[in-house]
Write a protein that holds these residues in place. Sequence first.
Motif: not given
Lengths: 468, 269, 333
Positions: A66-68, A74, A80, A82-84, A87, A278
């Motif tokens: 994750y780099h959001g 981070q 993906k 969870y990451a989406s 985002t 989060w």
Amino acid sequence: MIRRAVRFLDQRAGAGSALGKALRYVFPDHWTFLFGEIALYSFVILVATGIYLTLFFEPSSSTIVYHGSYAPLQGQEMSKAYASALTLSFEVPAGLLIRQVHHWTALVFLAAIVLHLMRIFFTGAYRKPRDLNYYVGLTMLTLAVIEGYAGYSLLDDLLSGMGLAIGNAVALSIPVVGGQLGTLIWGGRFPGTDAFFSRLYIAHVFIFPVLIGSLMALHLAMVAIPRHTQFRGRRRRESNVIGTPLWPGYALRSLGLFFSVAAVLFALGGLVQINPIWQWGPYEPYLGTNGAQPDWYLGWLIGALRLMPHFDVVIGGYTLVPNPFWGGVLFPGLVFGFLYAWPAIERRLDRDYAPHNLLDRPRDNPRRTAIGAALFAWVATIFFAGAADRAFVQLGVPYEGQLWGYRAASVLVPTAAYLLTRRVCEHLREDGGHPGRGSGARVLARSRSGGFEELRPQGQSAADGEQG
Amino acid sequence: MRPRRILIGTLAAVLGAFAIAVFAQPPQARPQGGSSAGTVAVPTGLREAGRALFAEGCSSCHGFEGEGVPGQAPSLRGAGEAAADFYLRTGRMPLDQVGEEPLRATPRYSDSQIRALDAYVASLGPGPAIPVVEPGRGSVSDGMQMFNESCAGCHGTGGKGGVAIGAYAPPLGEATPTEVGEAIRVGPYVMPSFSEAQLDQRDLDSIARYVQLTQNPDDAGGFGIGHIGPVPEGLVAWFAAIAALLLVARLIGQRNEGDEPGGEEGGKA
Amino acid sequence: MKWFLAALRWAWRLAVAAVVLVLGRRGEGKLERELPASPRAEGAVAALLFGAGLAGVAFVLVYAFDGADTQLLGAAIALALGLIGAALILAAGRVLPQEQLEEERPSFAVPTAEEEHHHDEAAEETVRALHKGREGVTRRRLLGAAGATAGLGLGAAALTPLASLGPRVGKLLEESPWRDGTALVEENDLPVRAGDLEVGSFLTAFAEGADKRELAAAVVVVRVEESELELPPERRDWAPEGLLAFSKICTHAQCAVSLFRYPLFAERSPGPALVCPCHYSTFDVLSGGNRVFGPAVRPLPQLPLRIEAGRLVAAGDFSGPVGPSWGGVREGS
């Protein structure tokens, strides 16, 4: 303008007269008849917000770093999915609003269905000719619970992963077929293959919504064909229905309800935080958090899983029925089984095979009301047991003691609810009062001949009007 | 005007105040060298003051030389300065009754008394020193990862506490960075302890920084309703949303159908 | 009973009174049509609708110019929706014609007999129409059986592809990456050294080279006083220097067993235990993972350990199957 539109339709579909009839379709007027509508409108909002969410969500368990913009995550490796969802919550303008509205609506959708079910149960609206429609409704409730669980599980945060672990264990616990069933759905041993997430996704955004939507259409049609039930009242008979016509009164009122439902849910979605994924972090099978809970409509199952004493059925060194079966399969099976069976049971008990279009007030049928109260009290007790760990943290009551308390309560509370409800109903029937409307003062009316006569309380006139 | 901006402002102010508080600590109580085990050289006067306080307030359970009393209280030899400091600063000691679970309370001793007692307990035998924790040096993302791996099982991922079967895993809402570090090294009550080989100084800083975050989490979604997940969410769904919609339904629909013959209001006919 | 009803009554009255006070009670049901003709109500409806329009515009403005703040967006759109809702409800009650209609229900056959199988002309007609379709067919039984066979066969064929969803369960749920000599590594793949853990500490470790998400790969390693161990005789060598490893997956519902309680003062507190935070199944560490509380039935599987050059290494596979029980799993010891 209106005339042209109506003519257009009439000439092409012959819809003129049918439309005219539909506009005069009569809705009996009672506020408790609106619970189902709240559920219907919640479903509309779920579909609309859900479609928006699919445009951003990526249902994949393959991992990325994750780099959001949310700093505490981070550099962490995560799926993906969870990451989406992160985002969607932090980078997509209005994304978090829609996500939160969607989640709040799911909670309200199920709450409205349960309220609607209670109204149907306690007024005897499930009786013939509507028993078939009652089964459709119960099926939708079952589907909606699974649909909600699938949505909760899709995000692949710490809470949803733990929920899936328990779900898989419950599937495995089904005797004989469980092991294979769990392996089929998950594509292997828990946590499953990559295919599992696409399956969960397609179930959540397509299969279950389509099933629920189709059943909902069927449900409404089956309400409209025999027309609505109504409470007893002046000029109200089994064979008629009195109320507000669809146009203009009811349509506007119902639309007003739709906008009110939407207003409440968007207000919650914007102002009250729900499922801040989060703050939980990503899921791995080897991680767990204390105090994890499912959404409320599964609270009764976590309660049952926790209350159940440690007991398996073991034959010759092999487990035949593992423990999660009792709370995760048998308990909901009993509750839904009873609800499905009840119309037939009641018909047998009363030898009453006649159709009913006039509703009972709860007091009119103390046995039914008491049985319903006992059933819902039983489920509610076990539901509250599911939050015993939170009660320990907030109130300091020892968890182990609470567990025994709830075990006793799961027997005592339904019994007490049955006895108390039955007495209250019989008492109310006798004095004709209403818990919200004052005493059983007798009402006198002047008769045509000039004398006074007592108007009889509802309960008795109900019995008289049975053949009407 | 914008809630998030206000939130961030508050957060920044709190963190700032915190940083000032940490750096303004009197240095003599924080010997450099951090958490390495071993007795620390302290002024004899301080230790003697501590001995007097100990004899008065602690010795009835822990023994006059801190040797412990079987069946009552453990020996404090080797408990170290960190343990004494943690239990006293969080008010967990002294207990009102032998055997009860030590829970956070208002401290019974003043700052200087605590430092004296710390010095005395440290002199009883080699044990963990008070760790120097500086959240500013840690990484919040490392902290979150380590917290979820080693701490969330008991304290919950948001640090809101929970059941530890037979014990209470406390919420971390009031824990200072130093207390976080002390608890990790000491393992108070039933909590496991973590040596420097397992969680080093930087790890302590990172975990403390994450704990600070859980005390003021990023509530991008609005009102946080306790940050404990689905239980309060269910309460809001039923007692706010459903309650409001029932009022609307009540407003739109009638309560009774008005013109009942024998009904109470039908009597007006 | 009386006080109970009185309390119920008052709670109810208060709730209703609040609504009634704010918006006034709508009229009782009317059986005839009535036109309210209230210009004031019409004005109010119009004002509400204009307000809703403005709130809608506010939503757009917040989105465009204020960084789409979730709270402001939510407030604006909720206000717009709420105002429309209020306008519609007000219009329905105060502006539009108020009427009540009576409609006859479509007549369903109303049985007079007690039995469900009463004579029903409409149904009989349908039955006759259906029966007509099979006139002249002589071998009805045979065709029926053939049709049923076709249905069953095709049904079975239609369901068969579902078996491709997952592998045959077989021994799948008992697989484990642990062998004699498999090293324990931490999450960052560094080896677990015996010296990392002090007494009363715990960490999560994995089988070297295994997928960390694999259910049986994760173990929880704890260290206790060696003298306090009460392991069964056959596991005497499984815990060198008081280091024990257990499967991290609960035998009840496969959540991660992530609570380790290690009492500082063992005399006044039950011994070291591992707890699963989902349903609080609790396993005793000193005796080798026996369940002491909660719904789990099987003990937590223990992994035999040995120390090789300071590193922790498995001395074999688990004492029992990892993960939740399922129909057919063998009971662990």
